[in-house]
Scaffold this active site. Sequence first.
Site, PDB file in Angstrom:
ATOM      1  CG  HIS A 162     145.739 146.990 184.785  1.00  0.00           C
ATOM      2  ND1 HIS A 162     144.675 147.308 185.592  1.00  0.00           N
ATOM      3  CD2 HIS A 162     145.779 145.642 184.737  1.00  0.00           C
ATOM      4  CE1 HIS A 162     144.116 146.196 186.040  1.00  0.00           C
ATOM      5  NE2 HIS A 162     144.758 145.169 185.528  1.00  0.00           N
TER       6      HIS A 162
ATOM      7  CD  GLU B  76     143.321 144.771 182.293  1.00  0.00           C
ATOM      8  OE1 GLU B  76     144.297 144.025 182.327  1.00  0.00           O
ATOM      9  OE2 GLU B  76     142.327 144.593 183.023  1.00  0.00           O
TER      10      GLU B  76
HETATM   11  C1  GLA Z   1     143.714 141.973 185.351  1.00  0.00           C
HETATM   12  C2  GLA Z   1     143.278 140.614 185.699  1.00  0.00           C
HETATM   13  C3  GLA Z   1     142.488 140.657 186.967  1.00  0.00           C
HETATM   14  C4  GLA Z   1     143.281 141.301 188.084  1.00  0.00           C
HETATM   15  C5  GLA Z   1     143.797 142.646 187.644  1.00  0.00           C
HETATM   16  C6  GLA Z   1     144.758 143.236 188.633  1.00  0.00           C
HETATM   17  O1  GLA Z   1     142.657 142.749 184.958  1.00  0.00           O
HETATM   18  O2  GLA Z   1     142.542 140.000 184.674  1.00  0.00           O
HETATM   19  O3  GLA Z   1     142.111 139.355 187.336  1.00  0.00           O
HETATM   20  O4  GLA Z   1     144.371 140.486 188.420  1.00  0.00           O
HETATM   21  O5  GLA Z   1     144.450 142.538 186.418  1.00  0.00           O
HETATM   22  O6  GLA Z   1     144.241 143.283 189.902  1.00  0.00           O
END
Ligand code: GLA
Length: 347
Positions: free
Chosen positions: A177, A312
Site C-alpha cells: 500500500h 495496489e
Molecule cells: C484502500 C482502500 C481505500 C482506503 C485505503 C486506506 O486503498 O480502497 O478506500 O481505505 O485503502 O486508507
Amino acid sequence: MSVNVSFFGNMPDGKEVRLFTIKNSNGIILQVITLGATLQALYTPDKYGRVNDITVGFDSLYGHLNFTDYQGKVVGRYANRIANGSFMMNGKKVQLTQNEKGKTCLHSAGEFSNAVWDAEPVGDNAVVLSYTSPDGASGFDGKMDAKVKYTLTEDNKVEIEYSAVSDKDTVINFTNHTYFNLSGSAMSDVLGHVLKLNAKKFTPTDEDSIPTGQLRSVFNTPFDFTNPTSIGKRIHDRDAQLVMCRGYDHNFCLDHVDGEADAVVYEPVSGRQLKVYTDLPGVQLYTGNFLDGTIIGKGGIPLIQHAGFCLETQYYPDTPNHPDFPQCTFKAGEEYKSKTTFEINVF
Ligand code: GLA
C-alpha cells in the site's frame, strides 16, 4: 550493493522495529521496516540528479502507529474489502471482523499491516520478512505462514515477492500500500502526474466500495487511462463513481499486454517515471482521497488530499463473493505466490 540493518523504534510493548536499507550503485535507496513489512522509503534521482524520497509516509514509528492509512504497508491476508465481512467456504459461512463502518472487512482489519515481522537480509540486495498469522485471526480460517521478499536490482527495480501457505482452505490476497509522489515531496498533490493503465475495464462499486459485480468498460469515462492522462484531468468530473469515492478508489482489470508494464506513471517536473508490473489480475488506483491535511507526514508536511497515489496490485475486491472474478481461494498446504515490480526511470 549492500544491505544495512539498524534500529527504527520500539513498539508500545517494547518490541524492536528494525530498518533495512538497501543501496544500488545508481544512487537508489530502498528502506523497509519490520512493522507491517512496510516500504518505508524509496530515494531516487530526478532528471537533475537530485535524490528524493518518492514515497509518502512517516519519518518515525510514532507516525506509523498514530496516523497510518496503510502508508507503505503490506496488507494481508486479504487486501481490500469483503462485503459484510463474510463469505462461504466449503459450504460454511466465514465471518470476519467488520472493521469498516461495522459492516465491511477492510484490509483484514489491518492484521498483517500492524504486526512486527521477522526479517533477515538475503545476499547484498534483498530482505525477507516473515509472519505467522494464527488460525482464526480476524475470522479467517487457517494458521498462515507468509513471506515477503523485497529486492533492489542494479537496473533500478524494486521487486516484491509474496508467498504464503495456510493449514486450512482460505482466501489469500496480498498487496503493498505504498503512496507515491514522484515529485519527491508531499508538498504538492499528484494530480499533475500522468498515468497510463493497461486496463479496458474496471469494477464499479456500491456505496460501501464493494464491487457491484459488473466489469465496466472504461471507454468514454474518467476511468480511461489506456492513453497517458493526468490523474487530475477528470478527477472532479460529476461521475457518480468518482463523487462517491471523492476521487479514484477503484479496481482496474489488468489486460497484461505482452512486453508492456501494467501501469506507467510520469511526473513531468522531476522527470521521474514509475512502471508497475504484476502477475495479479487487478490493481486498485487510490488517490489519497481521504487524506485531509490532519495527519502529519515526513518532514512535518501535512498530508493533503491527493498527496500520493497508490497502485495496489491485487485480486479484485470482494472476490470470495463473486464466482465470476478470478478466484483466490487456496487449499490447505497450497502455496500462494505472486510478484509485483516497481521500476524507476528518469527522462
Ligand atoms: C484502500 C482502500 C481505500 C482506503 C485505503 C486506506 O486503498 O480502497 O478506500 O481505505 O485503502 O486508507
